[in-house]
Design a protein around this motif. Sequence first.
Motif, PDB file in Angstrom:
ATOM      1  N   GLU A 132       0.869  -1.180   0.000  1.00 46.96           N
ATOM      2  CA  GLU A 132       0.000   0.000   0.000  1.00 46.96           C
ATOM      3  C   GLU A 132       0.906   1.229   0.000  1.00 46.96           C
ATOM      4  OE1 GLU A 132      -2.781   0.451   3.274  1.00 46.96           O
ATOM      5  OE2 GLU A 132      -3.532   2.354   2.468  1.00 46.96           O
ATOM      6  N   ASN A 190      -4.528   5.118  -2.070  1.00 48.37           N
ATOM      7  CA  ASN A 190      -5.713   5.692  -1.404  1.00 48.37           C
ATOM      8  C   ASN A 190      -6.272   6.853  -2.215  1.00 48.37           C
ATOM      9  OD1 ASN A 190      -5.806   4.345   1.390  1.00 48.37           O
ATOM     10  ND2 ASN A 190      -3.644   4.891   1.111  1.00 48.37           N
ATOM     11  N   GLU A 236      -8.096   2.379  -3.111  1.00 55.06           N
ATOM     12  CA  GLU A 236      -8.820   2.232  -1.850  1.00 55.06           C
ATOM     13  C   GLU A 236      -9.704   3.458  -1.650  1.00 55.06           C
ATOM     14  OE1 GLU A 236      -6.234   1.351   1.406  1.00 55.06           O
ATOM     15  OE2 GLU A 236      -5.351  -0.387   0.393  1.00 55.06           O
ATOM     16  N   ASP A 241     -11.871   0.726   2.087  1.00 55.04           N
ATOM     17  CA  ASP A 241     -10.925   0.909   3.180  1.00 55.04           C
ATOM     18  C   ASP A 241     -11.671   1.104   4.507  1.00 55.04           C
ATOM     19  OD1 ASP A 241      -8.493   1.215   4.355  1.00 55.04           O
ATOM     20  OD2 ASP A 241      -7.891   2.987   3.215  1.00 55.04           O
ATOM     21  N   LYS A 266     -11.108  -3.858   3.436  1.00 51.42           N
ATOM     22  CA  LYS A 266     -10.012  -3.768   4.396  1.00 51.42           C
ATOM     23  C   LYS A 266     -10.623  -3.584   5.783  1.00 51.42           C
ATOM     24  CE  LYS A 266      -6.042  -2.261   3.146  1.00 51.42           C
ATOM     25  NZ  LYS A 266      -4.891  -1.428   2.696  1.00 51.42           N
ATOM     26  N   GLU A 317      -6.193  -4.830   8.720  1.00 50.47           N
ATOM     27  CA  GLU A 317      -5.226  -3.749   8.846  1.00 50.47           C
ATOM     28  C   GLU A 317      -4.688  -3.690  10.272  1.00 50.47           C
ATOM     29  OE1 GLU A 317      -7.931  -0.402   7.606  1.00 50.47           O
ATOM     30  OE2 GLU A 317      -6.221  -0.078   6.281  1.00 50.47           O
TER      31      GLU A 317
HETATM   32 CA    CA Z   1      -5.666   2.640   2.940  1.00 52.58          CA
END
Ligand code: CA
Length: 891
Positions: free
Chosen positions: A669, A724, A756, A786, A807, A843
């Motif tokens: 990421e 992101n 995301e 996310d 996520k 996460e």
């Molecule tokens: Ca993220």
Amino acid sequence: MKFSIPPRTALFAFLRHPRSWLNSATLGSAMVVLLWVSILAKHAENRTIDVDGTKRDLQNFALLFEENVLRSIGEMDKALLYLRRSISNADQSADFNKIVNTTDILSELIVQVAIIDANGIMRASNVGPQPAPPTDLSDREHFRFHVGRETDELFISKPLIGRASGKWSVQLTRRFLTPNGALRGVVVASFNPDHFKKFYGRIDLGTGATFSLIGTDGVVRAVGGNADTRLMLGQNLTGSKLMEHVNKGATEAFWDSATDKDMPHFVAPRTVTGHPLIVTASVPQSVVYRDSDRSLRLMISVGILLSLLIICAARRSWISETHVKQKTRQLHLTLEHMSQGIMMVTKDLEIPIINRKCVELLDLPLTYIHAPPRFDEMVAFQDQRGEFSSSNLPDGVSSLDIYGPKDAAGKFTFYERVRPDGVVIEVRSTRLADGGFVRTFSDITQRRLAQSNADRLASEDVLTGLANRRTLTEALERILSEQAIAPSDPTRNVAVLYLDLDRFKLVNDTRGHAVGDRLLQAVGQRLKESVRSCDLIGRLGGDEFAIILAVGGQDCKLETIAQRLVDAISRSYDIDGQQLLIGVSIGIAIAPRDGQTANELLISADLALYAAKAAGRCTYRFFAKEMNEDVKVRQQIETDLRKAIADDELELHYQPIINLQKSSIVGFEALARWRHPVQGMIPPDKFIPIAEECGLIDVLGQWVLNEACRQASKWPDGLTVAVNLSPMQFTNPGLASAIERALTETGLPPERLEVEITEGLLMQNTEANLATLQHLKELGVRIAMDDFGTGYSSLAYLQRFPFDRIKIDRSFVSKLGTGATSAAIVRAIVDIANSRGIHTTAEGVETEDQRASLASLGCDEAQGYLFSRPVPSTNISQVIAKWSEQARFAA
Ligand code: CA
Ligand code: C2E
Ligand code: CA
């Protein structure tokens, strides 16, 4: 022997004698002259009163009109800024047509929005054939104004016939620039000058006022009001009396007899604060003098009648007593039918004449008409009834003055007083040569009422009847200056509550402005019911309100009041059978602690409001000093961030994502970092929100995308990169094509890029955002949701779009092992995802226990400090090498 004549015979002898006839004629003429002189004097005085009253009305109207113009321009400028923002959010190849047609800014004010390019060619317009054919507007002033100009200014054009719309309109324009500061084009919003006509209907109090909006260049931008033919749209008034008057800086109302030869107008001009505009309110002379002319006609009729009577009386003074009596009766009749009350008082304070109207107006006993008391007895009677209490008399008039005017003989004096029943009476007195006086009484209640109505209108918000911004700030300033006199007295503390409605815009947009207006009125009513009548409530504009409260030193009570207001506003509304729900956020500032001037206090309250909004809305916050500091810090960060983007101070760190079953690395990421030259490494939480607020997120996000794709294209095959995306980036209609370009330019296969997004994105402007996501998915890019589980309706959103990945937020992972609930939640999420073929990533995995339970719960992948912190790109190959070994080991 002495010869004596009986009295009656003596009178007849006197009348028959030629010299006595001469005397009667002289006396009669003198009376007639006096009568007419009085009528003329009274008329002159009435005209002065008319002019003063009209002047006040006109100046009030002009002020109201200015307020309306300012608000309208503000709204249109907001639309321009919004349009400009949409353009700068889009990239260089932005589709202007799409922007003007999707940017939702049309209102009853704006009839057209358009975009002109740097060469003056109109590239898009929401009016006329679509896409709008390129039209050359390079000669038009609203474009030329911005060419070569140093500053960013709002331009307001002369009225013209639009080349695209074919209608009269006034253009408001602002420029927009290329990233290196060159003129890229001009955004245009046109408004229909007719808009202001609506305004006249609302404030016409029967005075037939005319309004105009004129540029300081002399060109008329809008006219309206009562059948005005004096001024025409587009007319140039340069050199006119009006422009001379305004250029001299004069703001008083004045007589303009030049513009219209047939009928002079009384004109009140006013310059519009902050804009090169003038508003005027005017009325024709016939309207100004309507009242005085009417009463002149009446006075002339009465005067002619009285003159005839006097002449007849003089000529026929020899006629029998009965005849005289008849005339007296006629005189009486005249007096009785006058619309004013009248009485004559001799120097010995006898009242030989008093008419019925006078008795009625002063509410005296009816017997006074035929048997009046002495004047001092009458005054004593009135005094006893409380007619002359000091609050009923004007300043400077004492109860002693009621005996008569102090001026020299022959001069008029007058004053107004309010009777205990509220009737306003104008009292005029004229001293007679022999020491007595004549006094008239007129009921001017209606006139005063009309005047106070006009005064009230100028201080009120037309929609809700609450105070307007001007009145509110003035009141606050007044209170603060009183407070400054006794600074140590806490009972004089005053609080300002700044209220902003939550979700009002939604109601307004979906249910229409009429419903929105009714809702605002209902809100005004609830506010009134929630505070004391001595507290001042005002509407600052739009859906913002403010309340000034005296707090008497106790802040805690304020909390109760604020909560009461939140509760009151949040109760549902029934508007035309529609149930509506809104909320309110409140910021509170207290003087003198949080500000010494009205402006400072309002700013503090606004900052506190901002905090209330940030705390989730529908609540209140008190101002705190740090809020000011926060603003300063944010502003500094914003300035620095602009520089950082230009100076390459941003970098990306990468955190590996690990497959839990195979212990292999699947990708990274990308996380933004800012290496600040002074403050060191700044985490994204500190600068991403600011970039979102000030519109920098687009440039920043674009950089992140390009950089992440560029790096990932060098990684071993199969490794993905997750980027992101902020919801703000989706307001840019060119987002999908920008991502496509980043992929082609770096050669990264689309299936190796994952974007995301957060739930927040699907809460706003959903259809457009879903379409963009769909477009990306068709390209082959993967979409991940996310921070799953932190929002309100993650599950509902899962139904609306086929996400590739969820996520699971760190907050669930970190609680694993602390109780059964978190494990149950994670298991539920994983189950739901599996049943839809969606992958899951946990996460923030920090411990071996967490890793183990996630693996047993069926979670596919994980990332967290346990595996690796985010690392700079230079360390990537090391991380990859380490994990390929682990994978071999696991296998
Ligand atoms: Ca993220
Ligand atoms: P996020 O997308 O949820 O990113 C994960 C965050 O969790 C990262 O913080 C990461 O360093 C941190 N993290 C990872 N493993 C652990 C762990 O085991 N324990 C703890 N306590 N934290 C862990 P970071 O890098 O500070 O980023 C914060 C947020 O900033 C991100 O949250 C993301 O929402 C946003 N962000 C970062 N980069 C970008 C970007 O390029 N664009 C946008 N729009 N947002 C970004
Ligand atoms: Ca996250």
